[in-house]
Design a protein around this motif. Structure first.
Motif, PDB file in Angstrom:
ATOM      1  N   LEU A   1       0.830  -1.207   0.000  1.00 32.91           N
ATOM      2  CA  LEU A   1       0.000   0.000   0.000  1.00 32.91           C
ATOM      3  C   LEU A   1       0.863   1.255   0.000  1.00 32.91           C
ATOM      4  O   LEU A   1       1.870   1.328   0.693  1.00 32.91           O
ATOM      5  CB  LEU A   1      -0.908   0.014   1.231  1.00 32.91           C
ATOM      6  N   CYS A   2       0.441   2.222  -0.793  1.00 30.99           N
ATOM      7  CA  CYS A   2       1.068   3.540  -0.803  1.00 30.99           C
ATOM      8  C   CYS A   2      -0.045   4.557  -0.664  1.00 30.99           C
ATOM      9  O   CYS A   2      -1.019   4.509  -1.408  1.00 30.99           O
ATOM     10  CB  CYS A   2       1.820   3.769  -2.106  1.00 30.99           C
ATOM     11  N   ARG A   3       0.084   5.454   0.295  1.00 32.82           N
ATOM     12  CA  ARG A   3      -0.968   6.450   0.514  1.00 32.82           C
ATOM     13  C   ARG A   3      -0.644   7.780  -0.174  1.00 32.82           C
ATOM     14  O   ARG A   3      -1.501   8.645  -0.236  1.00 32.82           O
ATOM     15  CB  ARG A   3      -1.131   6.652   2.029  1.00 32.82           C
ATOM     16  N   CYS A   4       0.587   7.939  -0.650  1.00 36.39           N
ATOM     17  CA  CYS A   4       0.984   9.245  -1.203  1.00 36.39           C
ATOM     18  C   CYS A   4       0.748   9.384  -2.698  1.00 36.39           C
ATOM     19  O   CYS A   4       0.386  10.450  -3.164  1.00 36.39           O
ATOM     20  CB  CYS A   4       2.471   9.495  -0.967  1.00 36.39           C
TER      21      CYS A   4
END
Lengths: 758, 164
Positions: free
Chosen positions: B140-143
């Motif tokens: 997961l990457c939130r940026c």
């Protein structure tokens, strides 16, 4: 051929700290360690509201090995100071939300510490809690102040009542709701502290706003400001979630360090982070709109309400931004906005990218589609008849002087997304399809920087200095948390001085070494602080020229470095300082909530294309086009990265990110069942910039960080309506919610619900 | 409460070098790497195998090190982000591509994401868009919204093909 320096602004130079991040060398707070380190944990309230009767330390734990801190150990004020003095650092008499901190424990062994946390029993006499905005506004219990209301605003423009009384208009009403949203930065929150009466208090941690923590620690410890030092470690995402809550953890770590005399590290695990820290405010917005039969807005009456949770934190400011954005980028002669944020017995809601605007813009842009439908106009045509134009006024009476052209943005967004052809094709194909397709858009704006007189009160300061090697170091308190602040500041300074990008160093935010350039929030870093960086850098050059060491107009990096080295060798340190002054002609009146809310706005139109499977009721975004005007683009890759990331969070907000509340607690506080988008879930996000330089931003740049989360949710819900005919006015539009809307619509149209089977 | 006497000797290869340390058998490989071996490039994002920030290569396979008991890693060959660049600090193609394409923002998912991308390119030297999406869907990457990460994988793939 232009030299590389001439085109530094607008080019995608490598991220300053990129190499450290791709090699694993970047040091985040949990990567730091100190000799003699203790670990710290927090014991929290299980109940939403009550009176603390007794704290017991259960059997089987060698308690004499532990450092134990309760409210009585706080040397100064028991308060996480920010705006109000209402939120305790550790609850002592009463608790007002689940997960409220009551006891702190520290021990060298993290495994034993976890056992110990479970062995603390806190006896609480329950008081009746309230969990909904409606119960709070109805004052079912008074849980904060005299009426549960943290803050309210009223915006008044023209004469709304007179407009509604006209008999030649159509009136459209609607109510819109949006749920809480978890920031879900991938690095959980954490702090390390060393603290003792002799040296004072130092904390290192994951944060957005070092000087907010500094201010809070001064009050907690009753120490002079120079005895408090706050240092930012590499920060693994913030999105607003590390704006105010880090002051709480910093205080906790510092109290344990102060009492134990040893360094103490507190790192939240994911479950604790999701349960205890802030989220986006849940919102309810009611619209009543008067529009002429030919589609001109006559009056907008808007009631905007936020659930603030148990303490005031930043709620008043979140409400302010949401209020000011509630009427959108339209010209309407008569506008009334009433807004309130009220208390419930949930952990306080707080800052999250967009800061109130995503809530009010979601409501507005869903409503605009419904108004268009009510008067038989296409959504784009209705917008075109009402977009604000230069020299017209916003809801707060701000005259727009910039050359905004929303029609142009809309044209481009519709063209890039092939809107007209798709709308026609979907209308033709949908009746026979199980998977219905739709396309919708949202038009919006976002003010950059603090609202109203906020930047003037902040009076931010930036410093620049020449190093002995003839390089330039920029000193700000603004934090790199992924958005690219280090890189953009270095580009701005290098461009101002004619230096190479690599000749600029960015100082680590450390309150002992950098001035207070304000918090890293509100889309202000590149625009407001970046301008101060530019000014401070130019002052260095000016000083070298006035001292006769540099010829005016000499722009070579070598000449600058030579002059700078001679200056430092012969005259001592060379340092320059710049301070914020409001651009001329900005006037804001807090009493009437009118005037120039922001120095400038970013403007945007976003288009979403969706599929809705009416067997599973799952909606997916298949394509996304984001067109925005953001002034000068300093770094195309970073700017597009901000937009893509914000859109991704907006897609989650619209469809899947559902905070489930049970008695004031988040019941799904795990990544397993709080669903953020993965690489397999998102469409291609296509980003387009229009550049209209802003005179008071560095080289014309505006702020952009928050903008991209305002548009996706209404665009997606408008697209879902286009696909299915279902007018869903609440997000997230989970499959359950879409199915419910489908069944309700079917019940109205048919004697029996006719849900197709897979 | 764990008993220090219950620790066992673990021998494995980490980033090409033989390593020996003592750990509790059920200790998470993530913690052993970070605390016993001071390899802090491997991050903890969730502790439940959802986010992939703690990804490492275990005998060439991408695993969540928060879900692997260290005893299970005994005798294995482990690669962490610290071991991806070649000796002499020459970055791997994937690392270079993440810098060039803006694939890293806050950087906390980056070590795991880069190892996932590396593993993907080992398995599919010329991945399709779907293979990229599925190959990275455990991280997961939130940026970034992943767009620039996909671009980085494509760029790394091209760079690796050019040098083959």
């Amino acid at each position: 051929m232009p030299s590389p320096k001439e085109k530094l602004l607008g080019s995608s130079v490598p991220r300053k700290e990129g190499r450290d991040k791709v090699t694993g060398r970047a040091r985040y707070v949990d990567d730091l360690t100190f000799p003699g380190l203790l670990h710290g944990v927090t014991v929290r309230s299980e109940l939403p509201r009550g009176i603390i009767k007794k704290i017991e330390f259960g059997p089987g734990i060698p308690w004499d090995e532990f450092t134990i801190v309760t409210a009585g150990d706080i040397p100064g004020e028991n308060c996480v100071l920010l705006i109000e003095h209402d939120q305790p650092l550790l609850a002592d008499a009463t608790v007002n939300h689940p997960e409220e901190a009551i006891v702190l424990l520290a021990h060298p062994d993290p495994y034993l510490l976890e056992e110990a946390r479970r062995a603390v029993r806190i006896e609480i006499d329950p008081l009746p809690p309230i969990f909904t905005l409606e119960d709070s506004l109805a004052r079912k219990q008074i849980i904060w102040g005299e009426d549960n209301v943290f803050k309210s605003y009223a915006v008044n423009k023209g004469d709304v009542d007179a407009a509604f009384a006209r008999d030649d208009c159509v009136i459209v009403e609607g109510e819109y709701r949006s749920g809480a949203q978890e920031q879900l930065y991938i690095e959980p929150q954490g702090m390390i502290s060393i603290a003792n009466p002799h040296d004072g208090v130092t904390v290192w941690g994951s944060m957005q706003c070092p000087y907010y923590i500094h201010k809070a620690l001064v009050a907690m410890f009753g120490l002079p400001p120079e005895k408090i030092r706050v240092v930012q470690a590499e920060t693994g995402g913030g999105f607003g979630g590390k704006e105010e809550y880090p002051s709480m953890i910093a205080g906790h770590a510092a109290l344990l360090a102060w009492k134990s005399g040893r360094p103490v590290k507190i790192i939240y695990d994911r479950a604790e982070d999701m349960a205890a820290t802030t989220k986006r405010h849940p919102a309810r917005t009611r619209h009543r709109t008067a529009v002429t039969r030919d589609g001109k807005l006559l009056a907008m009456d808007i009631d905007f309400a936020l659930d603030g949770g148990a303490y005031a934190t930043l709620s008043s400011v979140v409400l302010s931004r949401g209020t000011i954005h509630a009427a959108g980028p339209y010209f309407c002669p008569n506008v009334r906005i009433r807004s309130r944020v009220a208390a419930t017995n949930a952990p306080p809601h707080g800052a999250f990218r967009g800061f109130g605007a995503p809530q009010s813009i979601f409501a507005l842009e869903r409503h605009m589609d419904r108004v268009a439908q009510a008067i038989g106009l296409a959504p784009d045509e209705f917008r075109r008849r009402n977009f604000i134009a230069p020299e017209q006024t916003t809801a707060t009476g701000q005259v727009i002087h910039e050359a905004v052209d929303m029609n142009r943005l809309l044209d481009r967004a519709l063209r890039e997304s092939d809107y007209a052809a798709k709308r026609e094709r979907f209308a033709r194909e949908n009746p026979d399809a199980r998977v219905k397709k739709g396309i919708g858009f949202a038009a919006f704006f976002h003010g950059a920087g603090f609202t109203g007189s906020g930047e003037t009160y902040l009076a931010s300061v930036v410093e620049a200095e020449v190093t002995p090697e003839g390089r330039v170091r920029i000193m700000t308190a603004n934090t790199e948390m992924g958005q690219g602040a280090n890189t953009v500041f270095a580009q701005i300074a290098a461009d101002a001085l004619g230096l190479d990008y690599d000749q600029i160093e960015i100082a680590q935010p450390d309150t002992a070494a950098v001035p207070n350039s304000g918090p890293t929030v509100a889309s202000r870093t590149s625009m407001v602080v970046g301008k101060l960086v530019e000014t401070a850098a130019l002052s260095l050059k000016h000083e070298l020229v006035s001292s006769g060491l540099l010829v005016a107009g000499e722009n070579s990096a070598e000449a600058f470095a030579r002059a700078a080295r001679i200056y430092v060798d012969t005259r001592g340190p060379l340092r320059a300082r710049s301070q914020y002054h409001a651009p001329p002609g900005l006037h804001w009146d807090d009493a009437t909530y009118s005037g120039d809310a922001y120095g400038t706005f970013a403007w945007a139109v976003y288009v979403a294309e969706v599929s809705v499977d009416i067997a599973t009721f799952e909606a997916r975004v298949d394509n996304f086009v984001a067109v925005q005007e953001i002034g000068k683009v300093i770094h195309p890759v970073l700017a597009a990265g901000q937009i893509e990331g914000g859109v991704a969070q907006g897609i989650g907000y619209a469809l899947t990110e559902n905070v489930v509340w049970q008695n004031g607690r988040m019941a799904n506080g795990q990544m397993t069942n709080y669903i953020m988008p993965t690489a397999a879930d998102l469409p291609r996000i296509r980003v387009f910039f229009e550049e209209n330089p802003y005179a008071f931003g560095p080289s014309g740049a505006k702020g952009i960080g928050e903008l991209p989360i305002d548009g996706p949710a209404p665009a997606i819900l408008n697209a879902i309506e286009n696909a299915t005919g279902l007018s869903i006015c609440e997000i997230p539009a989970t499959p359950e919610r879409i199915m419910q809307a489908y069944d309700e619509a079917a019940a109205v149209q048919e004697p029996e619900p006719v849900r197709p089977r897979a | 409460v764990p008993d220090a006497a219950a620790k066992i000797e673990i021998a494995c290869t980490v980033n090409g070098a033989p390593r020996h340390f003592r750990a509790w058998p059920m200790e998470r490989l993530l913690d052993a790497l970070r605390t016993e071996l001071a390899l802090t490039g491997t991050k903890e994002g969730c502790g439940e195998g959802e986010c992939g920030a703690c990804s490492v290569l275990l005998d060439g396979a991408l695993v969540n090190s928060c879900l692997v008991p260290v005893a299970q890693a005994a005798g294995s060959d482990i690669r962490t982000i610290e071991g991806l660049a070649n000796a002499g600090d020459q970055l791997a193609a994937v690392q270079e591509a993440f810098i060039a394409c803006g694939g890293a923002q806050c950087g906390i998912c980056t070590p795991g994401m880069i190892l996932a991308a590396h593993a993907l390119l080992q398995k599919h030297p010329h991945p399709s868009e779907d293979e990229i999406r599925n190959g990275l869907s455990g991280n997961l990457c939130r940026c970034t919204g992943y767009t620039k990460i996909f671009a980085a994988v494509v760029r790394a793939c091209q760079a690796m093909s050019a040098t083959r």
